[in-house]
Design a protein around this motif. Structure first.
Motif, PDB file in Angstrom:
ATOM      1  N   ILE A   1      39.230  40.929  38.974  1.00 41.20           N
ATOM      2  CA  ILE A   1      39.675  42.253  39.409  1.00 41.20           C
ATOM      3  C   ILE A   1      38.609  42.876  40.302  1.00 41.20           C
ATOM      4  O   ILE A   1      37.406  42.726  40.058  1.00 41.20           O
ATOM      5  N   ALA A   2      39.038  43.525  41.376  1.00 44.30           N
ATOM      6  CA  ALA A   2      38.109  44.172  42.301  1.00 44.30           C
ATOM      7  C   ALA A   2      37.326  45.262  41.574  1.00 44.30           C
ATOM      8  O   ALA A   2      37.839  45.881  40.639  1.00 44.30           O
ATOM      9  N   PRO A   3      36.088  45.511  41.986  1.00 44.93           N
ATOM     10  CA  PRO A   3      35.290  46.548  41.328  1.00 44.93           C
ATOM     11  C   PRO A   3      35.972  47.917  41.278  1.00 44.93           C
ATOM     12  O   PRO A   3      35.778  48.681  40.334  1.00 44.93           O
ATOM     13  N   ASN A   4      36.817  48.224  42.270  1.00 42.84           N
ATOM     14  CA  ASN A   4      37.507  49.519  42.256  1.00 42.84           C
ATOM     15  C   ASN A   4      38.836  49.456  41.500  1.00 42.84           C
ATOM     16  O   ASN A   4      39.550  50.450  41.397  1.00 42.84           O
ATOM     17  N   GLY A   5      39.214  48.279  40.988  1.00 45.98           N
ATOM     18  CA  GLY A   5      40.402  48.124  40.151  1.00 45.98           C
ATOM     19  C   GLY A   5      41.725  48.080  40.886  1.00 45.98           C
ATOM     20  O   GLY A   5      42.769  48.045  40.244  1.00 45.98           O
ATOM     21  N   THR A   6      41.730  48.043  42.207  1.00 46.67           N
ATOM     22  CA  THR A   6      42.997  48.132  42.938  1.00 46.67           C
ATOM     23  C   THR A   6      43.597  46.792  43.349  1.00 46.67           C
ATOM     24  O   THR A   6      44.763  46.738  43.720  1.00 46.67           O
ATOM     25  N   MET A   7      42.815  45.716  43.314  1.00 50.88           N
ATOM     26  CA  MET A   7      43.301  44.389  43.713  1.00 50.88           C
ATOM     27  C   MET A   7      42.806  43.357  42.705  1.00 50.88           C
ATOM     28  O   MET A   7      41.743  43.526  42.111  1.00 50.88           O
ATOM     29  N   VAL A   8      43.583  42.271  42.566  1.00 49.24           N
ATOM     30  CA  VAL A   8      43.169  41.164  41.709  1.00 49.24           C
ATOM     31  C   VAL A   8      43.233  39.886  42.528  1.00 49.24           C
ATOM     32  O   VAL A   8      44.262  39.555  43.116  1.00 49.24           O
ATOM     33  N   LEU A   9      42.121  39.189  42.574  1.00 46.47           N
ATOM     34  CA  LEU A   9      42.010  37.891  43.220  1.00 46.47           C
ATOM     35  C   LEU A   9      42.192  36.843  42.128  1.00 46.47           C
ATOM     36  O   LEU A   9      41.676  37.006  41.024  1.00 46.47           O
ATOM     37  N   TYR A  10      42.936  35.765  42.406  1.00 43.84           N
ATOM     38  CA  TYR A  10      43.161  34.749  41.375  1.00 43.84           C
ATOM     39  C   TYR A  10      43.430  33.396  42.010  1.00 43.84           C
ATOM     40  O   TYR A  10      43.735  33.292  43.197  1.00 43.84           O
ATOM     41  N   ALA A  11      43.305  32.356  41.222  1.00 42.61           N
ATOM     42  CA  ALA A  11      43.584  30.993  41.670  1.00 42.61           C
ATOM     43  C   ALA A  11      45.066  30.711  41.470  1.00 42.61           C
ATOM     44  O   ALA A  11      45.659  31.147  40.480  1.00 42.61           O
ATOM     45  N   THR A  12      45.652  29.974  42.408  1.00 46.77           N
ATOM     46  CA  THR A  12      47.070  29.645  42.321  1.00 46.77           C
ATOM     47  C   THR A  12      47.310  28.277  42.947  1.00 46.77           C
ATOM     48  O   THR A  12      46.430  27.720  43.605  1.00 46.77           O
ATOM     49  N   ASP A  13      48.490  27.742  42.751  1.00 50.67           N
ATOM     50  CA  ASP A  13      48.893  26.488  43.382  1.00 50.67           C
ATOM     51  C   ASP A  13      49.886  26.845  44.474  1.00 50.67           C
ATOM     52  O   ASP A  13      50.986  27.295  44.193  1.00 50.67           O
ATOM     53  N   ALA A  14      49.472  26.678  45.721  1.00 51.51           N
ATOM     54  CA  ALA A  14      50.328  27.021  46.859  1.00 51.51           C
ATOM     55  C   ALA A  14      50.654  25.752  47.630  1.00 51.51           C
ATOM     56  O   ALA A  14      49.766  25.139  48.220  1.00 51.51           O
ATOM     57  N   SER A  15      51.900  25.341  47.572  1.00 53.73           N
ATOM     58  CA  SER A  15      52.357  24.138  48.276  1.00 53.73           C
ATOM     59  C   SER A  15      51.540  22.912  47.898  1.00 53.73           C
ATOM     60  O   SER A  15      51.175  22.106  48.749  1.00 53.73           O
ATOM     61  N   GLY A  16      51.210  22.798  46.606  1.00 53.51           N
ATOM     62  CA  GLY A  16      50.485  21.639  46.119  1.00 53.51           C
ATOM     63  C   GLY A  16      48.983  21.666  46.325  1.00 53.51           C
ATOM     64  O   GLY A  16      48.300  20.701  46.023  1.00 53.51           O
ATOM     65  N   ARG A  17      48.451  22.778  46.833  1.00 56.47           N
ATOM     66  CA  ARG A  17      47.009  22.917  47.045  1.00 56.47           C
ATOM     67  C   ARG A  17      46.459  24.039  46.191  1.00 56.47           C
ATOM     68  O   ARG A  17      47.086  25.085  46.053  1.00 56.47           O
ATOM     69  N   ALA A  18      45.287  23.819  45.637  1.00 57.49           N
ATOM     70  CA  ALA A  18      44.604  24.874  44.904  1.00 57.49           C
ATOM     71  C   ALA A  18      44.118  25.903  45.914  1.00 57.49           C
ATOM     72  O   ALA A  18      43.336  25.587  46.800  1.00 57.49           O
ATOM     73  N   SER A  19      44.627  27.113  45.799  1.00 58.66           N
ATOM     74  CA  SER A  19      44.324  28.181  46.748  1.00 58.66           C
ATOM     75  C   SER A  19      43.971  29.446  45.991  1.00 58.66           C
ATOM     76  O   SER A  19      44.083  29.499  44.771  1.00 58.66           O
ATOM     77  N   LEU A  20      43.594  30.462  46.720  1.00 51.38           N
ATOM     78  CA  LEU A  20      43.381  31.779  46.144  1.00 51.38           C
ATOM     79  C   LEU A  20      44.503  32.695  46.615  1.00 51.38           C
ATOM     80  O   LEU A  20      45.070  32.500  47.685  1.00 51.38           O
ATOM     81  N   ALA A  21      44.792  33.692  45.809  1.00 53.12           N
ATOM     82  CA  ALA A  21      45.766  34.714  46.168  1.00 53.12           C
ATOM     83  C   ALA A  21      45.201  36.055  45.740  1.00 53.12           C
ATOM     84  O   ALA A  21      44.319  36.135  44.881  1.00 53.12           O
ATOM     85  N   VAL A  22      45.714  37.101  46.341  1.00 53.78           N
ATOM     86  CA  VAL A  22      45.322  38.449  45.978  1.00 53.78           C
ATOM     87  C   VAL A  22      46.592  39.267  45.807  1.00 53.78           C
ATOM     88  O   VAL A  22      47.569  39.080  46.523  1.00 53.78           O
ATOM     89  N   ALA A  23      46.591  40.136  44.792  1.00 56.69           N
ATOM     90  CA  ALA A  23      47.730  41.015  44.526  1.00 56.69           C
ATOM     91  C   ALA A  23      47.226  42.420  44.273  1.00 56.69           C
ATOM     92  O   ALA A  23      46.132  42.617  43.741  1.00 56.69           O
ATOM     93  N   SER A  24      48.030  43.396  44.661  1.00 56.64           N
ATOM     94  CA  SER A  24      47.690  44.796  44.388  1.00 56.64           C
ATOM     95  C   SER A  24      47.880  45.084  42.910  1.00 56.64           C
ATOM     96  O   SER A  24      48.566  44.348  42.195  1.00 56.64           O
ATOM     97  N   ASP A  25      47.285  46.174  42.453  1.00 57.52           N
ATOM     98  CA  ASP A  25      47.364  46.511  41.032  1.00 57.52           C
ATOM     99  C   ASP A  25      48.775  46.855  40.569  1.00 57.52           C
ATOM    100  O   ASP A  25      49.066  46.810  39.379  1.00 57.52           O
ATOM    101  N   ASN A  26      49.691  47.158  41.478  1.00 57.66           N
ATOM    102  CA  ASN A  26      51.082  47.414  41.083  1.00 57.66           C
ATOM    103  C   ASN A  26      51.961  46.184  41.302  1.00 57.66           C
ATOM    104  O   ASN A  26      53.155  46.212  41.025  1.00 57.66           O
ATOM    105  N   GLY A  27      51.386  45.100  41.825  1.00 55.60           N
ATOM    106  CA  GLY A  27      52.111  43.858  42.020  1.00 55.60           C
ATOM    107  C   GLY A  27      53.013  43.814  43.236  1.00 55.60           C
ATOM    108  O   GLY A  27      53.715  42.834  43.458  1.00 55.60           O
TER     109      GLY A  27
END
Length: 129
Positions: free
Chosen positions: A80-106
């Protein structure tokens, strides 16, 4: 306050305790598997497994309100971002290990592809003044 994962209830769940190590209390109650907590203020990002999928859930520790913010099926390692507004996470995108980011409301999502190969275990840099 420290947040940790324990299976003392039979399945992995999040618990909180004081830094002195006393006063443990269960923090997560929904779902049979909750782990990998990342905390900023009252926001707790966690991995919730259900029915063969792993998604990122964001919980307000004070109100216990929760919202699943990731869209993948194998999402993990929330940061989670220090200001709490975004979350960075690991995901599987098209068969590759990637990162994704989502806002706190999704509502806002972005996959962050790497040209150099698979990436995992994201982290935010500290707030800079």
């Amino acid at each position: 306050t420290l947040v940790f994962t324990s299976d003392r209830s039979g399945q992995p769940q999040l618990y909180q305790t004081s830094t002195a190590g006393n006063g443990d209390s269960r923090l997560s109650f929904n779902g049979s598997y909750n782990a990998g907590a990342s905390i900023a203020g009252n926001s707790v990002a966690m991995v919730r497994q259900s029915g063969g999928t792993s998604r990122i859930t964001l919980m307000n520790a004070a109100s216990k309100q929760e919202q699943t913010i990731s869209r993948g099926t194998q999402d993990d390692s929330p940061a989670i971002a220090p200001n709490g507004t975004m979350v960075l996470y690991a995901t599987d995108a098209s068969g590759r290990a990637s990162l994704a980011v989502a806002s706190d409301n999704g509502k806002a999502h972005q996959i962050l592809y790497s040209q150099a190969g698979d990436v995992r275990d994201p982290a935010w840099s500290p707030l800079l003044d």
